[in-house]
Scaffold this motif. Structure first.
Motif, PDB file in Angstrom:
ATOM      1  N   MET A   1       0.852  -1.189   0.000  1.00 32.30           N
ATOM      2  CA  MET A   1       0.000   0.000   0.000  1.00 32.30           C
ATOM      3  C   MET A   1       0.891   1.244   0.000  1.00 32.30           C
ATOM      4  SD  MET A   1      -3.245   0.941   2.289  1.00 32.30           S
ATOM      5  CE  MET A   1      -2.750   1.799   3.757  1.00 32.30           C
ATOM      6  N   LEU A   2       0.497   2.242  -0.768  1.00 31.90           N
ATOM      7  CA  LEU A   2       1.239   3.494  -0.827  1.00 31.90           C
ATOM      8  C   LEU A   2       0.788   4.411   0.297  1.00 31.90           C
ATOM      9  CD1 LEU A   2       1.118   4.123  -4.670  1.00 31.90           C
ATOM     10  CD2 LEU A   2       3.017   3.213  -3.371  1.00 31.90           C
ATOM     11  N   SER A   3       1.695   5.207   0.783  1.00 33.47           N
ATOM     12  CA  SER A   3       1.341   6.120   1.870  1.00 33.47           C
ATOM     13  C   SER A   3       0.689   7.391   1.326  1.00 33.47           C
ATOM     14  CB  SER A   3       2.579   6.487   2.679  1.00 33.47           C
ATOM     15  OG  SER A   3       3.384   7.385   1.944  1.00 33.47           O
ATOM     16  N   ALA A   4       0.209   8.210   2.225  1.00 36.21           N
ATOM     17  CA  ALA A   4      -0.501   9.437   1.866  1.00 36.21           C
ATOM     18  C   ALA A   4       0.411  10.461   1.200  1.00 36.21           C
ATOM     19  CB  ALA A   4      -1.146  10.045   3.112  1.00 36.21           C
ATOM     20  N   GLN A   5       1.705  10.248   1.241  1.00 31.79           N
ATOM     21  CA  GLN A   5       2.617  11.231   0.663  1.00 31.79           C
ATOM     22  C   GLN A   5       2.701  11.148  -0.865  1.00 31.79           C
ATOM     23  OE1 GLN A   5       6.418  10.441   2.402  1.00 31.79           O
ATOM     24  NE2 GLN A   5       6.789   8.626   1.188  1.00 31.79           N
ATOM     25  N   TYR A   6       2.112  10.115  -1.466  1.00 33.53           N
ATOM     26  CA  TYR A   6       2.195   9.954  -2.908  1.00 33.53           C
ATOM     27  C   TYR A   6       0.958  10.518  -3.595  1.00 33.53           C
ATOM     28  CZ  TYR A   6       5.953   6.755  -1.779  1.00 33.53           C
ATOM     29  OH  TYR A   6       7.101   6.212  -1.301  1.00 33.53           O
ATOM     30  N   LYS A   7       1.179  11.036  -4.785  1.00 30.08           N
ATOM     31  CA  LYS A   7       0.067  11.497  -5.609  1.00 30.08           C
ATOM     32  C   LYS A   7       0.418  11.290  -7.064  1.00 30.08           C
ATOM     33  CE  LYS A   7       1.246  16.288  -6.412  1.00 30.08           C
ATOM     34  NZ  LYS A   7       0.708  17.602  -6.573  1.00 30.08           N
ATOM     35  N   LEU A   8      -0.588  11.183  -7.870  1.00 29.30           N
ATOM     36  CA  LEU A   8      -0.378  11.029  -9.310  1.00 29.30           C
ATOM     37  C   LEU A   8      -0.127  12.392  -9.934  1.00 29.30           C
ATOM     38  CD1 LEU A   8      -3.170   8.484 -10.244  1.00 29.30           C
ATOM     39  CD2 LEU A   8      -0.750   8.040  -9.928  1.00 29.30           C
ATOM     40  N   ASN A   9       0.678  12.399 -10.969  1.00 29.77           N
ATOM     41  CA  ASN A   9       0.966  13.623 -11.691  1.00 29.77           C
ATOM     42  C   ASN A   9       1.053  13.278 -13.168  1.00 29.77           C
ATOM     43  OD1 ASN A   9       1.614  16.221 -12.335  1.00 29.77           O
ATOM     44  ND2 ASN A   9       3.519  16.290 -11.182  1.00 29.77           N
ATOM     45  N   GLN A  93     -10.929  24.929 -25.093  1.00 33.37           N
ATOM     46  CA  GLN A  93     -11.181  23.482 -25.057  1.00 33.37           C
ATOM     47  C   GLN A  93     -10.062  22.747 -24.333  1.00 33.37           C
ATOM     48  OE1 GLN A  93     -11.729  22.672 -29.245  1.00 33.37           O
ATOM     49  NE2 GLN A  93     -13.958  22.689 -29.049  1.00 33.37           N
ATOM     50  N   PHE A  94      -8.813  23.146 -24.609  1.00 30.91           N
ATOM     51  CA  PHE A  94      -7.699  22.472 -23.955  1.00 30.91           C
ATOM     52  C   PHE A  94      -7.739  22.701 -22.449  1.00 30.91           C
ATOM     53  CE2 PHE A  94      -3.442  21.994 -22.277  1.00 30.91           C
ATOM     54  CZ  PHE A  94      -3.133  20.728 -22.737  1.00 30.91           C
ATOM     55  N   LYS A  95      -8.054  23.905 -22.028  1.00 31.96           N
ATOM     56  CA  LYS A  95      -8.104  24.212 -20.592  1.00 31.96           C
ATOM     57  C   LYS A  95      -9.198  23.398 -19.891  1.00 31.96           C
ATOM     58  CE  LYS A  95      -5.669  28.460 -20.234  1.00 31.96           C
ATOM     59  NZ  LYS A  95      -4.651  28.049 -19.289  1.00 31.96           N
ATOM     60  N   ILE A  96     -10.326  23.197 -20.552  1.00 28.41           N
ATOM     61  CA  ILE A  96     -11.400  22.376 -19.979  1.00 28.41           C
ATOM     62  C   ILE A  96     -10.925  20.927 -19.840  1.00 28.41           C
ATOM     63  CG2 ILE A  96     -13.680  21.373 -20.473  1.00 28.41           C
ATOM     64  CD1 ILE A  96     -14.391  24.149 -21.733  1.00 28.41           C
ATOM     65  N   ILE A  97     -10.314  20.406 -20.879  1.00 26.48           N
ATOM     66  CA  ILE A  97      -9.804  19.037 -20.837  1.00 26.48           C
ATOM     67  C   ILE A  97      -8.737  18.902 -19.758  1.00 26.48           C
ATOM     68  CG2 ILE A  97      -8.464  17.320 -22.139  1.00 26.48           C
ATOM     69  CD1 ILE A  97      -9.951  18.442 -24.678  1.00 26.48           C
ATOM     70  N   GLU A  98      -7.855  19.888 -19.669  1.00 23.63           N
ATOM     71  CA  GLU A  98      -6.785  19.849 -18.661  1.00 23.63           C
ATOM     72  C   GLU A  98      -7.357  19.878 -17.242  1.00 23.63           C
ATOM     73  OE1 GLU A  98      -2.401  21.728 -18.417  1.00 23.63           O
ATOM     74  OE2 GLU A  98      -4.020  23.178 -18.597  1.00 23.63           O
ATOM     75  N   PHE A 104      -9.263  14.128 -12.412  1.00 24.91           N
ATOM     76  CA  PHE A 104      -9.064  12.686 -12.494  1.00 24.91           C
ATOM     77  C   PHE A 104      -7.826  12.272 -11.695  1.00 24.91           C
ATOM     78  CE2 PHE A 104      -6.642   9.342 -14.719  1.00 24.91           C
ATOM     79  CZ  PHE A 104      -7.497   8.257 -14.531  1.00 24.91           C
ATOM     80  N   LEU A 105      -6.722  12.999 -11.880  1.00 23.20           N
ATOM     81  CA  LEU A 105      -5.491  12.678 -11.155  1.00 23.20           C
ATOM     82  C   LEU A 105      -5.682  12.832  -9.645  1.00 23.20           C
ATOM     83  CD1 LEU A 105      -2.757  14.355 -13.393  1.00 23.20           C
ATOM     84  CD2 LEU A 105      -3.296  11.934 -13.210  1.00 23.20           C
ATOM     85  N   ALA A 106      -6.391  13.877  -9.241  1.00 21.78           N
ATOM     86  CA  ALA A 106      -6.651  14.091  -7.805  1.00 21.78           C
ATOM     87  C   ALA A 106      -7.486  12.959  -7.232  1.00 21.78           C
ATOM     88  CB  ALA A 106      -7.332  15.438  -7.597  1.00 21.78           C
ATOM     89  N   SER A 109      -5.385   9.925  -6.951  1.00 15.80           N
ATOM     90  CA  SER A 109      -4.438  10.102  -5.842  1.00 15.80           C
ATOM     91  C   SER A 109      -5.120   9.797  -4.510  1.00 15.80           C
ATOM     92  CB  SER A 109      -3.868  11.517  -5.842  1.00 15.80           C
ATOM     93  OG  SER A 109      -3.046  11.718  -6.967  1.00 15.80           O
ATOM     94  N   GLU A 110      -6.359  10.232  -4.367  1.00 17.26           N
ATOM     95  CA  GLU A 110      -7.113   9.939  -3.152  1.00 17.26           C
ATOM     96  C   GLU A 110      -7.302   8.439  -2.995  1.00 17.26           C
ATOM     97  OE1 GLU A 110      -8.290  11.666  -0.468  1.00 17.26           O
ATOM     98  OE2 GLU A 110      -6.973  13.208  -1.282  1.00 17.26           O
ATOM     99  N   GLN A 111      -7.537   7.770  -4.099  1.00 20.80           N
ATOM    100  CA  GLN A 111      -7.722   6.320  -4.072  1.00 20.80           C
ATOM    101  C   GLN A 111      -6.447   5.611  -3.605  1.00 20.80           C
ATOM    102  OE1 GLN A 111     -10.273   4.859  -6.801  1.00 20.80           O
ATOM    103  NE2 GLN A 111     -10.137   2.802  -6.051  1.00 20.80           N
TER     104      GLN A 111
END
Length: 115
Positions: A1-9, A93-98, A104-106, A109-111
């Protein structure tokens, strides 16, 4: 299991069969051209050559349905560049997708923290 210090980027870009087309760097270039009205100034701000900036713009103008930047040659007051309506749509459009991608990444990361 990964600790809370990791997040996706990650970074996201839009590509076609010919390769990358729209990404954070190209959108930044378009926004800078919109702000200053100059490809040369936008390139200087991004610490890239005018030639490289022009090649990126030419690539987008060629591969998209409509141009994203129109360049007007100098005269008495000098030339200028403007981001077209299509270019403004591409930025939006790009800003909306981004934003959706960052959400999604956040969420992923919570998961990581709960698994």
């Amino acid at each position: 299991m990964l600790s809370a210090q990791y997040k996706l980027n990650g970074r996201i870009w839009i590509e076609s069969s010919d390769g990358p087309l729209i990404g954070p760097g190209r959108v930044d270039l378009l926004e800078r051209i919109q702000q200053c009205g100059s490809i040369r100034q936008a390139a200087l701000q991004m610490q890239m050559s005018y030639r490289q900036a022009w090649q990126l713009i030419d690539d987008m103008n060629t591969r998209l349905n409509e141009p994203v930047v129109m360049s007007h040659r100098g005269g008495k007051g000098g030339g200028y560049a403007e981001v077209t309506e299509n270019g403004l749509r591409v930025i939006q459009q790009f800003k909306i997708i981004e934003q959706q991608f960052q959400k999604f990444l956040a969420a992923c990361s919570e998961q990581l923290k709960t698994d």
